[in-house]
Design an enzyme around this catalytic site. Sequence first.
Site, PDB file in Angstrom:
ATOM      1  N   GLU A 120       0.554  -1.411  -0.095  1.00 27.11           N
ATOM      2  CA  GLU A 120      -0.464  -0.037  -0.280  1.00 27.11           C
ATOM      3  C   GLU A 120       0.652   1.167   0.748  1.00 27.11           C
ATOM      4  OE1 GLU A 120      -3.493   2.097   2.443  1.00 27.11           O
ATOM      5  OE2 GLU A 120      -1.494   0.932   4.029  1.00 27.11           O
ATOM      6  N   ASP A 136     -11.154   1.277   7.436  1.00 23.13           N
ATOM      7  CA  ASP A 136     -11.184   2.597   8.066  1.00 23.13           C
ATOM      8  C   ASP A 136     -12.427   3.738   7.708  1.00 23.13           C
ATOM      9  OD1 ASP A 136      -8.966   1.808  10.457  1.00 23.13           O
ATOM     10  OD2 ASP A 136      -7.777   2.079   8.956  1.00 23.13           O
TER      11      ASP A 136
END
Length: 374
Positions: free
Chosen positions: A238, A317
């Site tokens: 990422e 999230d």
Amino acid sequence: MRWERAPVGPVSAFGAGPDRGKGLPDSGRVRQDPWMEHVRDVRDLPKAHLHLHFTGSMRPSTLLELADKYGVRLPEALTGAEPPKLRATDERGWFRFQRLYDTARSCLRAPEDIQRLVREAAEEDVRDGSGWLEIQVDPTSYAPLLGGLIPALEIILDAVDSASRETGLGMRVVVAANRMKHPLDARTLARLAVRYADRGVVGFGLSNDERRGMARDFDRAFAIAREGGLLAAPHGGELSGPSSVRDCLDDLHARRVGHGVRAAEDPRLLRRLAEKGIICEVCPASNVALGVYEKPEDVPLRVLYDAGVPMALGADDPLLFGSRLADQYDIARRHHDFTDPELAELARQSIRGSAAPPDIREKLLAGVADWLKS
């Protein structure tokens, strides 16, 4: 019959669900125009959710109520109607993201707070069509306020068990070590995770800034977890490039890679992931929110899919990134022209990559087939 795709509004976790309402219209459902013959709602598509962090699953309204309950002063970024502006591709941006996350976590101080968070996360997933959720948590982060490491994990597992019974959602836990902490701490967590495998722990992860530390420093912790029957699901690919994905495979023997999206930059790595059937838990909205990619259409979903790399779309999230599970499928449809059969295949990949027992997998896969027939 010809099936058409409908445009959707802005993807935002603050726009769907009981406490949101300022983003996607009609609780985030895809709108159907009169000229369209039929539009399948991605929220009716059965799927598994394999990448959701514990505190980050919280509803914004719940955070506000808990902060008021405990007298926690929240930064303005956590009190507005829109998700905070984030960019974590540099250390300063990542520090800001982590500081916001830690502030939100500080509002979880009692067992009833944990129970509420897990129940609401389950309710959100059910609303989005999830039939199986593996929520990721580092219990050491909650231990100081919950009586210690073992009590914290037991409280979390009890909450997961209760929420599963109340909502009908299959739920399990992935215990995650923090790569910012010493590898010995990870070994302690791995032993604890194995100890509670019969209580609902199914995997072992490694989270936080992947640019810090080396994956191989945590190889012993992952060996303990694997020997105890847990699947290995570390973060990689990422904030760092393809090399971090390779490290997850070579050093930690990952069966799933949290994110893994940067593997798209290395054709040989793509072939390896496809041949080995390694699941990448891709979170499109968070990739954009953290500045990994500038726009939703820049996230290489097509590159991974066309290379045969299995994916499980995840929300990561929602509290901070502003979108939940079904919104990720909306991104694939809206920005990458995924057809309904392709969206169904993404859902199948998430189900097959999960730790769900065979009967639940079969039920969810049958539901995917029914969705396509609808």
